[in-house]
Design a protein around this motif. Structure first.
Motif, short mmCIF file in Angstrom:
data_model
loop_
_atom_site.label_atom_id
_atom_site.label_comp_id
_atom_site.label_asym_id
_atom_site.label_seq_id
_atom_site.Cartn_x
_atom_site.Cartn_y
_atom_site.Cartn_z
N LYS A 137 0.89 -1.39 -0.03
CA LYS A 137 0.09 -0.23 -0.05
C LYS A 137 0.87 1.16 -0.03
O LYS A 137 0.43 2.14 -0.84
CB LYS A 137 -0.91 -0.56 0.98
N LYS B 283 3.95 1.59 -1.11
CA LYS B 283 4.49 1.55 -2.55
C LYS B 283 3.60 2.03 -3.71
O LYS B 283 3.83 2.92 -4.28
CB LYS B 283 5.34 0.23 -3.07
N ASP B 284 2.15 1.62 -3.41
CA ASP B 284 1.27 2.05 -4.41
C ASP B 284 1.45 3.64 -4.59
O ASP B 284 1.45 4.13 -5.48
CB ASP B 284 0.03 1.22 -4.35
N ASP C 176 4.04 5.13 -5.59
CA ASP C 176 3.98 4.98 -6.90
C ASP C 176 3.25 6.32 -7.70
O ASP C 176 3.29 6.86 -8.66
CB ASP C 176 3.40 3.50 -7.81
#
Length: 121
Positions: free
Chosen positions: A75, A77-78, A81
């Protein structure tokens, strides 16, 4: 060899001081502020979730602990990104808008060159 008659134009100043350039800057700032606000809200929510996860980790089995940590890391990292993608979209829009202004500016500058008898811009 004929003498060069040079016309010097500060394109950056033209873009920054023109109404179109100022509008682009305003739109980029507004979009950046909106993205920053959205990411900040999502990050605050994620930090709350992190605190709850820390409490849960103390009472769940090691098998589930690893999965919970991995899911939370995904989550995070998302969100990173997403932030990078949105900033890249804003930057691409800025470059495209600036290129469009440059294209529209070219005939005007060519006219100035002819008017002033310049052969180099």
């Amino acid at each position: 060899m004929p003498a060069s008659n040079i016309l010097v134009v500060d394109r950056t100043a033209l873009l920054e001081q023109s109404k179109a350039g100022q509008d682009i800057i305003r739109q980029v700032k507004a979009a950046t502020d909106e993205v920053d606000k959205d990411i900040s809200v999502r990050n605050t929510s994620l930090q709350t979730e992190r605190k709850l996860l820390q409490v849960r980790l103390a009472v769940i089995s090691p098998k589930f602990r690893t999965k919970e940590i991995r899911d939370f890391d995904a989550k995070q990292k998302d969100l990173q990104d997403l932030s990078q993608q949105k900033q890249a979209m804003i930057q691409a829009g800025f470059v495209e808008a600036r290129s469009h202004i440059e294209l529209l500016l070219e005939p005007i500058l060519q006219g100035l060159m002819q008017q002033r008898g310049a052969n180099v811009l």
